[in-house]
Design a protein around this motif. Structure first.
Motif, PDB file in Angstrom:
ATOM      1  N   ASN A   1      30.496  36.377  35.437  1.00  0.00           N
ATOM      2  CA  ASN A   1      30.677  37.667  36.105  1.00  0.00           C
ATOM      3  C   ASN A   1      31.219  38.718  35.146  1.00  0.00           C
ATOM      4  O   ASN A   1      30.782  39.872  35.152  1.00  0.00           O
ATOM      5  N   LEU A   2      32.166  38.319  34.312  1.00  0.00           N
ATOM      6  CA  LEU A   2      32.772  39.270  33.386  1.00  0.00           C
ATOM      7  C   LEU A   2      31.810  39.644  32.267  1.00  0.00           C
ATOM      8  O   LEU A   2      31.590  40.825  31.980  1.00  0.00           O
TER       9      LEU A   2
ATOM     10  N   SER B   1      36.511  35.967  39.644  1.00  0.00           N
ATOM     11  CA  SER B   1      36.093  34.673  40.187  1.00  0.00           C
ATOM     12  C   SER B   1      35.310  34.822  41.486  1.00  0.00           C
ATOM     13  O   SER B   1      34.670  33.869  41.941  1.00  0.00           O
ATOM     14  N   TYR B   2      35.350  36.011  42.079  1.00  0.00           N
ATOM     15  CA  TYR B   2      34.668  36.214  43.361  1.00  0.00           C
ATOM     16  C   TYR B   2      33.161  36.260  43.142  1.00  0.00           C
ATOM     17  O   TYR B   2      32.674  36.984  42.270  1.00  0.00           O
ATOM     18  N   ASN B   3      32.429  35.502  43.953  1.00  0.00           N
ATOM     19  CA  ASN B   3      30.974  35.402  43.802  1.00  0.00           C
ATOM     20  C   ASN B   3      30.299  36.597  44.473  1.00  0.00           C
ATOM     21  O   ASN B   3      29.616  36.466  45.495  1.00  0.00           O
ATOM     22  N   ARG B   4      30.477  37.758  43.873  1.00  0.00           N
ATOM     23  CA  ARG B   4      30.037  39.019  44.489  1.00  0.00           C
ATOM     24  C   ARG B   4      28.526  39.121  44.622  1.00  0.00           C
ATOM     25  O   ARG B   4      28.019  39.830  45.504  1.00  0.00           O
ATOM     26  N   HIS B   5      27.781  38.446  43.782  1.00  0.00           N
ATOM     27  CA  HIS B   5      26.328  38.621  43.760  1.00  0.00           C
ATOM     28  C   HIS B   5      25.570  37.504  44.482  1.00  0.00           C
ATOM     29  O   HIS B   5      24.355  37.403  44.359  1.00  0.00           O
ATOM     30  N   LYS B   6      26.281  36.705  45.247  1.00  0.00           N
ATOM     31  CA  LYS B   6      25.598  35.616  45.947  1.00  0.00           C
ATOM     32  C   LYS B   6      24.750  36.164  47.100  1.00  0.00           C
ATOM     33  O   LYS B   6      24.993  37.264  47.611  1.00  0.00           O
TER      34      LYS B   6
ATOM     35  N   SER C   1      35.628  28.434  36.189  1.00  0.00           N
ATOM     36  CA  SER C   1      35.651  29.067  34.873  1.00  0.00           C
ATOM     37  C   SER C   1      34.298  29.656  34.507  1.00  0.00           C
ATOM     38  O   SER C   1      34.219  30.752  33.933  1.00  0.00           O
ATOM     39  N   ALA C   2      33.216  28.956  34.837  1.00  0.00           N
ATOM     40  CA  ALA C   2      31.876  29.470  34.517  1.00  0.00           C
ATOM     41  C   ALA C   2      31.599  30.745  35.295  1.00  0.00           C
ATOM     42  O   ALA C   2      31.013  31.700  34.762  1.00  0.00           O
ATOM     43  N   ARG C   3      32.020  30.802  36.563  1.00  0.00           N
ATOM     44  CA  ARG C   3      31.791  32.001  37.358  1.00  0.00           C
ATOM     45  C   ARG C   3      32.569  33.188  36.804  1.00  0.00           C
ATOM     46  O   ARG C   3      32.062  34.305  36.727  1.00  0.00           O
TER      47      ARG C   3
END
Length: 290
Positions: free
Chosen positions: A41-42, A271-276, A35-37
């Motif tokens: 992200n949004l 939810s995708y961690n695009r900036h990792k 939920s935090a991600r």
């Protein structure tokens, strides 16, 4: 278990999407970082105005995320001809047919938007299609994924150098391949480029394959229609050939993905961690200094 999943897959799509909304909220309120991600992200994307606007978009996105998960069952497990009937409309597919008629290979760039899993199946009913594939650790999920994705004229290849060679060969045969332009690249296979206001480690494969083959590249998004009515495939020609400079090419790809995300903001996979940052990759400021 597979028998039960196939039974669930036969349920009407409106009913499955309704259950998907409940699933999305259940996952959102479950313990963990999910939920935090999604919120971070949004809210950090610049897509919405902070406050009521972003909260409204968040609520809709939570339900759409649940639909994305549960619709894998009908897309992967229904008979192939019934899956194809879920695509109610297409816009711009004539550009792909024209490029094929000109003897060009086709690169389909499908971001994590809507029901992107149905795109390869629709394409594979019309042209040979090759996509890379990384087997999951769970054997049952692996079998489910293979059964669902490798149908029609679709071929799955490993997500390694042999898979890249297979995609290159497919383009030279004037066939179609699929690439996710907004996934995090593996170490050494990407560059840092801006995406929604922050650096994102972006794959360079599409630009490389296009330069080597002269293939035509298209963005494609499978919009999820309301009330379980099916899907609308939108095709957007990339236009000019991607630049030779890797960072410039990655920036061009990310800009195009941003345009599509802004068009379908509730259906993007927030939810995708695009900036990792992959573990073996230098931070973005190191690239800028170089």
């Amino acid at each position: 278990m597979m028998f039960l999943l196939k039974l669930v897959a036969r349920l009407p799509l409106p009913l499955l999407h309704g259950a998907g909304i409940a699933l999305g909220w259940l996952l959102y309120w479950s313990p963990g970082r999910y939920s935090a991600r999604v919120r971070n992200n949004l809210f950090d994307s610049g897509i919405c105005v902070p406050g009521r606007d972003c909260r409204a978009l968040l609520r809709r996105s939570i339900g759409e995320a649940g639909k994305a998960m549960i619709e894998l069952l009908p897309v992967w497990l229904r008979p192939y001809h019934k899956v194809l009937k879920l695509v109610r409309r297409t816009s711009g597919w004539e550009h792909i047919d024209a490029a094929r008629a000109d003897g060009k290979g086709i690169i389909l760039l499908s971001p994590h938007i809507g029901c992107f899993e149905i795109i390869s199946l629709y394409c594979a009913a019309r042209h040979p299609f090759t996509a890379m594939y990384k087997p999951p650790r769970q054997p049952m999920l692996d079998a489910l994924m293979l059964a669902g994705r490798q149908r029609g004229q679709a071929t799955l290849v490993p997500s390694d150098l042999s898979g890249v060679r297979a995609q290159l060969a497919a383009l030279k045969r004037h066939e179609a391949i699929g690439i996710l332009p907004d996934q995090v690249a593996t170490g050494g296979d990407g560059v840092w480029a801006p995406f929604l206001g922050r650096p994102a480690y972006t794959p360079t494969l599409a630009a490389s394959l296009q330069r080597k083959t002269g293939a035509a590249a298209f963005f494609i998004a499978a919009e999820r229609l309301g009330w379980g009515r099916g899907y609308h495939l939108h095709v957007f020609p990339l236009g000019e050939t991607l630049p030779a400079d890797k960072t410039a090419a990655a920036t061009r790809l990310n800009q195009a993905v941003e345009v599509i995300v802004r068009r379908f903001p509730t259906q993007y996979m927030w939810s995708y961690n695009r900036h990792k940052r992959p573990g073996d990759v230098a931070p973005p400021d190191a690239q800028e200094r170089a």
